[in-house]
Design a protein around this motif. Structure first.
Motif, PDB file in Angstrom:
ATOM      1  N   GLU A  58     -18.588   7.223 -16.201  1.00  0.00           N
ATOM      2  CA  GLU A  58     -17.545   6.892 -17.163  1.00  0.00           C
ATOM      3  C   GLU A  58     -16.223   7.280 -16.534  1.00  0.00           C
ATOM      4  O   GLU A  58     -16.170   8.088 -15.624  1.00  0.00           O
ATOM      5  CB  GLU A  58     -17.733   7.664 -18.469  1.00  0.00           C
ATOM      6  N   GLY A  59     -15.162   6.706 -17.025  1.00  0.00           N
ATOM      7  CA  GLY A  59     -13.857   7.071 -16.500  1.00  0.00           C
ATOM      8  C   GLY A  59     -12.764   6.205 -17.059  1.00  0.00           C
ATOM      9  O   GLY A  59     -12.959   5.444 -17.999  1.00  0.00           O
ATOM     10  N   LYS A  60     -11.596   6.335 -16.455  1.00  0.00           N
ATOM     11  CA  LYS A  60     -10.438   5.549 -16.855  1.00  0.00           C
ATOM     12  C   LYS A  60     -10.034   4.666 -15.692  1.00  0.00           C
ATOM     13  O   LYS A  60     -10.085   5.067 -14.544  1.00  0.00           O
ATOM     14  CB  LYS A  60      -9.273   6.457 -17.237  1.00  0.00           C
ATOM     15  N   LEU A  61      -9.638   3.465 -16.032  1.00  0.00           N
ATOM     16  CA  LEU A  61      -9.125   2.521 -15.055  1.00  0.00           C
ATOM     17  C   LEU A  61      -7.643   2.357 -15.337  1.00  0.00           C
ATOM     18  O   LEU A  61      -7.245   2.062 -16.455  1.00  0.00           O
ATOM     19  CB  LEU A  61      -9.842   1.171 -15.193  1.00  0.00           C
ATOM     20  N   ARG A  62      -6.814   2.578 -14.321  1.00  0.00           N
ATOM     21  CA  ARG A  62      -5.367   2.425 -14.471  1.00  0.00           C
ATOM     22  C   ARG A  62      -4.880   1.453 -13.410  1.00  0.00           C
ATOM     23  O   ARG A  62      -5.242   1.571 -12.252  1.00  0.00           O
ATOM     24  CB  ARG A  62      -4.646   3.753 -14.270  1.00  0.00           C
ATOM     25  N   MET A  63      -4.065   0.499 -13.839  1.00  0.00           N
ATOM     26  CA  MET A  63      -3.461  -0.401 -12.862  1.00  0.00           C
ATOM     27  C   MET A  63      -2.106  -0.866 -13.364  1.00  0.00           C
ATOM     28  O   MET A  63      -1.855  -0.900 -14.557  1.00  0.00           O
ATOM     29  CB  MET A  63      -4.366  -1.585 -12.562  1.00  0.00           C
ATOM     30  N   ASN A  64      -1.248  -1.179 -12.402  1.00  0.00           N
ATOM     31  CA  ASN A  64       0.067  -1.713 -12.731  1.00  0.00           C
ATOM     32  C   ASN A  64      -0.025  -3.229 -12.786  1.00  0.00           C
ATOM     33  O   ASN A  64      -0.641  -3.848 -11.920  1.00  0.00           O
ATOM     34  CB  ASN A  64       1.098  -1.296 -11.690  1.00  0.00           C
ATOM     35  N   VAL A  65       0.584  -3.818 -13.792  1.00  0.00           N
ATOM     36  CA  VAL A  65       0.599  -5.271 -13.925  1.00  0.00           C
ATOM     37  C   VAL A  65       2.029  -5.729 -14.159  1.00  0.00           C
ATOM     38  O   VAL A  65       2.852  -4.995 -14.683  1.00  0.00           O
ATOM     39  CB  VAL A  65      -0.316  -5.765 -15.068  1.00  0.00           C
ATOM     40  N   GLY A  66       2.297  -6.954 -13.786  1.00  0.00           N
ATOM     41  CA  GLY A  66       3.636  -7.486 -13.941  1.00  0.00           C
ATOM     42  C   GLY A  66       4.602  -6.847 -12.974  1.00  0.00           C
ATOM     43  O   GLY A  66       4.222  -6.110 -12.060  1.00  0.00           O
ATOM     44  N   GLY A  67       5.838  -7.104 -13.156  1.00  0.00           N
ATOM     45  CA  GLY A  67       6.866  -6.529 -12.310  1.00  0.00           C
ATOM     46  C   GLY A  67       7.088  -7.315 -11.021  1.00  0.00           C
ATOM     47  O   GLY A  67       6.414  -8.298 -10.743  1.00  0.00           O
ATOM     48  N   TRP A  68       8.050  -6.873 -10.256  1.00  0.00           N
ATOM     49  CA  TRP A  68       8.471  -7.513  -9.013  1.00  0.00           C
ATOM     50  C   TRP A  68       7.325  -7.555  -8.009  1.00  0.00           C
ATOM     51  O   TRP A  68       6.829  -6.519  -7.584  1.00  0.00           O
ATOM     52  CB  TRP A  68       9.661  -6.751  -8.452  1.00  0.00           C
ATOM     53  N   PRO A  69       6.860  -8.761  -7.643  1.00  0.00           N
ATOM     54  CA  PRO A  69       5.686  -8.855  -6.781  1.00  0.00           C
ATOM     55  C   PRO A  69       5.934  -8.502  -5.313  1.00  0.00           C
ATOM     56  O   PRO A  69       4.993  -8.338  -4.560  1.00  0.00           O
ATOM     57  CB  PRO A  69       5.250 -10.319  -6.920  1.00  0.00           C
ATOM     58  N   TRP A  70       7.198  -8.384  -4.899  1.00  0.00           N
ATOM     59  CA  TRP A  70       7.484  -8.109  -3.493  1.00  0.00           C
ATOM     60  C   TRP A  70       8.095  -6.730  -3.293  1.00  0.00           C
ATOM     61  O   TRP A  70       8.929  -6.513  -2.418  1.00  0.00           O
ATOM     62  CB  TRP A  70       8.424  -9.190  -2.938  1.00  0.00           C
ATOM     63  N   GLY A  71       7.640  -5.765  -4.085  1.00  0.00           N
ATOM     64  CA  GLY A  71       8.172  -4.409  -3.997  1.00  0.00           C
ATOM     65  C   GLY A  71       7.975  -3.760  -2.639  1.00  0.00           C
ATOM     66  O   GLY A  71       8.777  -2.940  -2.216  1.00  0.00           O
ATOM     67  N   ASN A  72       6.929  -4.117  -1.926  1.00  0.00           N
ATOM     68  CA  ASN A  72       6.649  -3.534  -0.609  1.00  0.00           C
ATOM     69  C   ASN A  72       6.798  -4.563   0.503  1.00  0.00           C
ATOM     70  O   ASN A  72       6.197  -4.428   1.560  1.00  0.00           O
ATOM     71  CB  ASN A  72       5.236  -2.949  -0.580  1.00  0.00           C
ATOM     72  N   ALA A  73       7.612  -5.598   0.266  1.00  0.00           N
ATOM     73  CA  ALA A  73       7.752  -6.675   1.249  1.00  0.00           C
ATOM     74  C   ALA A  73       8.445  -6.185   2.512  1.00  0.00           C
ATOM     75  O   ALA A  73       9.378  -5.383   2.451  1.00  0.00           O
ATOM     76  CB  ALA A  73       8.536  -7.833   0.644  1.00  0.00           C
ATOM     77  N   ASP A  74       7.980  -6.697   3.647  1.00  0.00           N
ATOM     78  CA  ASP A  74       8.633  -6.394   4.912  1.00  0.00           C
ATOM     79  C   ASP A  74       9.784  -7.380   5.140  1.00  0.00           C
ATOM     80  O   ASP A  74       9.999  -8.307   4.361  1.00  0.00           O
ATOM     81  CB  ASP A  74       7.632  -6.426   6.070  1.00  0.00           C
ATOM     82  N   GLU A  75      10.553  -7.194   6.228  1.00  0.00           N
ATOM     83  CA  GLU A  75      11.708  -8.056   6.502  1.00  0.00           C
ATOM     84  C   GLU A  75      11.304  -9.511   6.689  1.00  0.00           C
ATOM     85  O   GLU A  75      12.029 -10.423   6.275  1.00  0.00           O
ATOM     86  CB  GLU A  75      12.463  -7.558   7.726  1.00  0.00           C
ATOM     87  N   GLU A  76      10.153  -9.751   7.305  1.00  0.00           N
ATOM     88  CA  GLU A  76       9.698 -11.121   7.534  1.00  0.00           C
ATOM     89  C   GLU A  76       9.457 -11.831   6.199  1.00  0.00           C
ATOM     90  O   GLU A  76       9.867 -12.968   6.015  1.00  0.00           O
ATOM     91  CB  GLU A  76       8.425 -11.125   8.394  1.00  0.00           C
ATOM     92  N   THR A  77       8.811 -11.150   5.257  1.00  0.00           N
ATOM     93  CA  THR A  77       8.565 -11.745   3.945  1.00  0.00           C
ATOM     94  C   THR A  77       9.879 -11.962   3.207  1.00  0.00           C
ATOM     95  O   THR A  77      10.104 -13.022   2.626  1.00  0.00           O
ATOM     96  CB  THR A  77       7.619 -10.861   3.110  1.00  0.00           C
ATOM     97  N   GLU A  78      10.764 -10.989   3.233  1.00  0.00           N
ATOM     98  CA  GLU A  78      12.052 -11.133   2.563  1.00  0.00           C
ATOM     99  C   GLU A  78      12.860 -12.290   3.144  1.00  0.00           C
ATOM    100  O   GLU A  78      13.609 -12.948   2.427  1.00  0.00           O
ATOM    101  CB  GLU A  78      12.845  -9.832   2.619  1.00  0.00           C
ATOM    102  N   SER A  79      12.697 -12.573   4.435  1.00  0.00           N
ATOM    103  CA  SER A  79      13.436 -13.683   5.049  1.00  0.00           C
ATOM    104  C   SER A  79      12.918 -15.034   4.564  1.00  0.00           C
ATOM    105  O   SER A  79      13.597 -16.049   4.719  1.00  0.00           O
ATOM    106  CB  SER A  79      13.360 -13.609   6.576  1.00  0.00           C
ATOM    107  N   ARG A  80      11.724 -15.066   3.965  1.00  0.00           N
ATOM    108  CA  ARG A  80      11.142 -16.306   3.437  1.00  0.00           C
ATOM    109  C   ARG A  80      11.267 -16.392   1.920  1.00  0.00           C
ATOM    110  O   ARG A  80      10.759 -17.305   1.300  1.00  0.00           O
ATOM    111  CB  ARG A  80       9.663 -16.405   3.831  1.00  0.00           C
ATOM    112  N   LEU A  81      11.971 -15.454   1.315  1.00  0.00           N
ATOM    113  CA  LEU A  81      12.114 -15.382  -0.144  1.00  0.00           C
ATOM    114  C   LEU A  81      13.460 -15.966  -0.560  1.00  0.00           C
ATOM    115  O   LEU A  81      14.513 -15.549  -0.077  1.00  0.00           O
ATOM    116  CB  LEU A  81      12.011 -13.925  -0.578  1.00  0.00           C
TER     117      LEU A  81
END
Length: 111
Positions: A58-81
């Motif tokens: 038994e236990g608890k499941l915690r997860m984040n949902v929604g929000g900015w999907p590119w919070g950990n994006a690198d420079e290469e990804t940001e250059s394509r955004l």
């Protein structure tokens, strides 16, 4: 294409631009609607694996949902955004009202 809807690179977005449509190029999925300031929220649920698969955990499941999907994006990804403005909601609302009242079909171009 109206300048309002011209795609702009990630680094040109400012807080006063507010929520916009975000496109990751090459475009392979629908746009994200929001801003880099979107935080999302945490969802928590109790789980009982004994009931679902015979385990005794038994236990608890915690997860984040929604929000900015590119919070950990690198420079290469940001250059394509890229972002574009949202459509003019007042014009859309009026077109829908016209359609409901039997006016012109908002999905057809005027002749």
């Amino acid at each position: 294409m109206a300048d309002t809807y011209k795609p702009r690179p990630f680094h040109e977005w400012h807080e006063e631009d507010g929520p916009v449509l975000w496109w990751l190029w090459p475009i392979e999925q629908p746009p994200y609607v929001g801003s880099p300031l979107d935080l999302g929220f945490t969802v928590e649920a109790d789980i009982d694996l004994a009931a679902s698969c015979g385990a005794t955990t038994e236990g608890k499941l915690r997860m984040n949902v929604g929000g900015w999907p590119w919070g950990n994006a690198d420079e290469e990804t940001e250059s394509r955004l890229f972002w574009t403005q949202l459509p003019d909601c007042n014009r859309l609302d009026e077109a829908i009202r016209d359609h409901i009242r039997g006016g012109p079909d908002p999905m057809k171009e005027p002749r």
